[in-house]
Design a protein around this motif. Structure first.
Motif, PDB file in Angstrom:
ATOM      1  N   ASP A 194       0.661  -1.464   0.042  1.00  0.00           N
ATOM      2  CA  ASP A 194      -0.134   0.010  -0.019  1.00  0.00           C
ATOM      3  C   ASP A 194       0.798   1.125  -0.164  1.00  0.00           C
ATOM      4  N   CYS A 195       2.400   0.947   0.197  1.00  0.00           N
ATOM      5  CA  CYS A 195       2.920   2.154   0.223  1.00  0.00           C
ATOM      6  C   CYS A 195       3.798   2.621  -0.892  1.00  0.00           C
ATOM      7  N   THR A 196       3.387   1.830  -2.018  1.00  0.00           N
ATOM      8  CA  THR A 196       3.886   1.811  -3.474  1.00  0.00           C
ATOM      9  C   THR A 196       3.299   3.259  -3.967  1.00  0.00           C
ATOM     10  N   GLY A 197       4.027   3.962  -4.651  1.00  0.00           N
ATOM     11  CA  GLY A 197       3.492   5.194  -5.205  1.00  0.00           C
ATOM     12  C   GLY A 197       4.308   6.537  -4.883  1.00  0.00           C
ATOM     13  N   SER A 198       5.163   6.411  -3.638  1.00  0.00           N
ATOM     14  CA  SER A 198       5.838   7.376  -3.232  1.00  0.00           C
ATOM     15  C   SER A 198       7.611   7.415  -3.526  1.00  0.00           C
ATOM     16  N   LEU A 199       7.809   6.677  -4.426  1.00  0.00           N
ATOM     17  CA  LEU A 199       9.294   6.487  -4.868  1.00  0.00           C
ATOM     18  C   LEU A 199       9.216   5.882  -6.356  1.00  0.00           C
ATOM     19  N   PHE A 200       9.659   7.005  -7.208  1.00  0.00           N
ATOM     20  CA  PHE A 200       9.794   6.390  -8.819  1.00  0.00           C
ATOM     21  C   PHE A 200      11.154   7.011  -9.077  1.00  0.00           C
ATOM     22  N   SER A 201      11.770   6.471 -10.037  1.00  0.00           N
ATOM     23  CA  SER A 201      12.963   6.952 -10.945  1.00  0.00           C
ATOM     24  C   SER A 201      12.468   7.870 -11.806  1.00  0.00           C
TER      25      SER A 201
END
Length: 717
Positions: A194-201
């Motif tokens: 659920d914490c996906t989406g806060s860190l991108f390349s």
């Protein structure tokens, strides 16, 4: 009434006690998912309990499960000791940075009393690192037609990655890199529940490379004579491209990157199949068709015989080739020297060792020379010779044997060994040596049948001008089985004659009762005394002993002693010994004192008595042994173990003295062991071995055809 009332009161109290005990409830989470980072790690939950307060010394523990919800190895997040009377409290906890999963739970546990509460609802918990994710080092790239390019993330921080192309999910994998074969805008994020989406390349642009094609501007098959120059031009000429030329699938080295045309000087080393690989600055490659270069009217030389062969003596080695053009000339060479006697022969037979090859030449349409493979012809330079005796030979026991050539091995110049078959022995000479001296025997097998031929044997093998000597065999033939026979009886008229196996040149040692009495070169002995005789035959290196034979003097007919030569004597009794068959009699005691000069002697004491009976010129000596018999009843146990104690079955004297008493003994299987009317208390006459399961014998004493006594005899050790 008392018996019924007491259980009811107890049950009521137990129910009241159970209803009033403390009860921990499931924690109520103030968050849906726990996304912690280096800058944030605080998550609240409310904890409640009911019924009654906890003891003053109680401590609450807030515990965290693993990612699957198991508390088998629970992690304590916080301890609380000041909420024992509140029934409800809210507090924040921090999670370990190692969390990463979707099934974590919390629970509350107390110590006084010790209670473990139910777990909370499951929740996602992930640590979101504070880091820059750099894809492909911020560099754009391109993808060539029908190929792939690899885009790589600068670090590996998750177990799973979500890849996007043109801002839509493109692929999910477990590595921080992705091979792509389509142009587009690519970026990636780690999967953190659920914490996906806060860190991108960053986004990397992958463009389509220019299409690249190349061919060799030449026919697919070229022929050329040796020395001709051929050009293979590429269809593309661009100094920014890299040209890689291949022959037979192997890259030609030492060529510059820019080589749009390949120049070839035709010859045996350059005939083959060629192709070109071209690469543009964007990294795209193209491969040309293949072009073959072959000699004009190619010449092939095919090997048709073994490349390694061996010659022995006058044998020849056959070397054979097959050529593809009948007009070709063939020139054979040995160790680089031309052998004109073999010219134009595809098959030759050679008698000399060396390295051979054939040079095959054609002149039209162009001069072509092809060498065959190298044929190596070996001839042994050394030999290993192994000899042995025929099977069954035993030193000093066998009286004859054959010596055999069991192995002849040739040693080649390359160190290899070959076994020489017996069919090739005609190429060798043989000479047997005995004690290093020539015997004159010139076959591969030697027959020996007398111990006079004993010695150290070797086989000398000759090959051409060299001699090779085998291992040595120290031969020890014996006389065979040694027999000893009595060829003449011992009696009043003459001595006995003994004859042993005749062995010329042997030494005979004669033994009487185990003592050496004579050593002679003859195989016969005159024996004047009764006793045990044996003979030992000695030849150089060996000795064989015969079996022992016993000689007894033949007595004139009718000479006898009654009741026998072994007499038992009852206490305070006497026995009369009566001799018969002679002209005169002389009784003596053990000291030589004369006791009687008649045939009768009354014996009152145990001891040894000597009797001399004269009949004409013949004198017969007998010894009568008298033993005291104190037995009053028939024994049923004896121990025949040669210790001189209870070794014999001794009957009371009245049975022994009565000539009408017949003694009969059977073993446990009903087999007759003894039957006599002159029992001398001497059974068994030697140490008696017996089966431990059947050490029992049965006796019967009969008189005048009727049984007077019977019973069993048990043998013990």
């Amino acid at each position: 009434m008392k018996n019924l009332l007491f259980p009811s009161i107890v049950m009521f109290l137990l129910v009241i006690s159970t209803l009033s005990a403390q009860q921990l409830n499931s924690p109520e989470l103030a968050f849906n998912s726990a996304c912690l980072s280096a800058g944030f790690n605080s998550f609240e939950a409310t904890y409640t309990y009911s019924e009654k307060s906890f003891n003053a010394d109680n401590i609450f523990y807030i515990e965290l499960s693993d990612a699957e919800g198991s508390f088998a190895n629970a992690t304590v997040l916080k301890t609380i000791s000041d909420q024992n009377n509140t029934f409800s409290f809210t507090t924040a906890i921090g999670l370990p940075e190692t969390v990463g999963g979707e099934g974590y739970r919390l629970r509350l546990r107390s110590t006084s009393p010790a209670i473990t509460g139910p777990s909370s609802a499951p929740f996602h918990a992930w640590f979101v690192p504070d880091t820059d994710l750099i894809l492909n080092n911020y560099e754009t790239t391109s993808v060539c037609e029908n190929s792939e390019t690899l885009i790589v993330l600068n670090k590996d921080i998750a177990d799973e990655y979500i890849w996007y192309k043109d801002y839509e999910v493109y692929a999910i994998n477990s590595t921080p890199e992705l091979a792509v074969n389509e142009p587009g805008d690519y970026f990636v994020e780690p999967y953190l529940g659920d914490c996906t989406g806060s860190l991108f390349s960053n986004v990397v642009q992958v463009s389509a490379g220019n299409a690249l094609y190349v061919s060799i501007q030449s026919p697919a098959a070229l022929t050329a004579c040796s020395g001709d120059t051929l050009l293979l031009p590429a269809s593309v000429d661009d100094p920014s491209y890299i040209y890689r030329w291949y022959k037979g699938g192997e890259q030609l080295i030492d060529l510059p990157d820019y080589q749009p045309q390949l120049e070839i000087s035709a010859g045996p080393d350059t005939y083959g199949i060629y192709h070109l690989e071209l690469q543009n600055p964007e990294g795209c490659t193209a491969v040309s068709q293949v072009v073959s270069i072959e000699p004009s009217s190619p010449l092939e030389v095919i090997t048709k015989s073994r490349l390694e062969s061996v010659i022995i003596g006058s044998n020849t080695a056959s070397l054979a080739i097959e050529i593809s053009r009948s007009e070709a000339q063939i020139k054979w060479h040995r160790d680089g020297v031309h052998l004109p006697e073999y010219d134009n022969k595809p098959v030759i037979g050679v008698v000399a060792p060396g390295k051979y090859h054939a040079l095959v030449v054609v002149t039209e349409p162009c001069l072509t020379e092809v060498s065959s493979e190298v044929f190596t012809v070996h001839e042994p330079t050394d030999f290993q010779v192994q000899v042995d005796t025929a099977s069954g030979y035993k030193a000093c026991e066998s009286s004859a044997t054959n010596l055999l050539l069991t192995s002849l091995r040739g040693i080649l110049t390359n160190g290899d060994e070959i076994q020489i078959d017996a069919s090739m022995y005609h190429n060798f000479s043989f000479q047997w040596l005995k004690d290093a001296q020539v015997t004159g025997q010139t076959t591969s097998e030697l027959n020996l049948d007398h111990f006079s031929e004993n010695g150290l044997y070797e086989l000398q093998v000759g090959y051409k001008e060299s001699l090779f000597v085998s291992n040595g065999i120290d031969l020890l033939l014996g006389t065979g089985e040694v027999s000893l026979l009595q060829t003449r009886a011992l009696n009043c008229n003459h001595d006995a004659m003994l004859e042993a196996t005749q062995a010329e040149g042997a030494i005979y040692s004669w033994y009487y009762n185990g003592d050496l009495i004579e050593t002679t070169a003859t195989n016969s002995l005159t024996a004047a005394e009764e006793g045990a005789y044996s003979v030992s035959i000695q030849i150089p290196g060996c000795e064989r002993l015969s079996e022992t034979i016993s000689i007894k003097k033949e007595l004139p007919q009718g000479i006898d002693v009654y009741p026998g030569e072994h007499i038992t004597l009852a206490a305070d009794a006497s026995v009369e010994a009566m001799a018969s068959g002679g002209d005169s009699y002389l009784w003596k005691d053990a000291d030589g004192n004369i006791l009687s000069e008649t045939s009768l002697l009354t014996i009152k004491e145990p001891g040894i008595y000597n009797l001399e009976i004269t009949l004409g010129e013949c004198v017969v000596d007998k010894t009568v042994t008298v033993e005291e018999n104190l037995v009053t009843s028939i024994p049923n146990i004896i121990s025949p173990n040669s210790d001189s104690i209870n070794d014999r079955w001794v009957l009371p004297q009245k049975f022994v003295d009565d000539p009408e008493v017949e003694v009969v003994i059977y073993d446990a299987y009903g087999s007759l062991v003894l039957k006599t009317n002159q029992y001398e208390n001497n059974w068994p006459e030697s140490s008696l071995s017996h089966d431990v399961d059947t050490p029992i014998y049965y006796y019967f004493l009969n008189k005048q055809g009727k049984n007077i006594k019977k019973g069993s005899i048990t043998l013990v050790n």
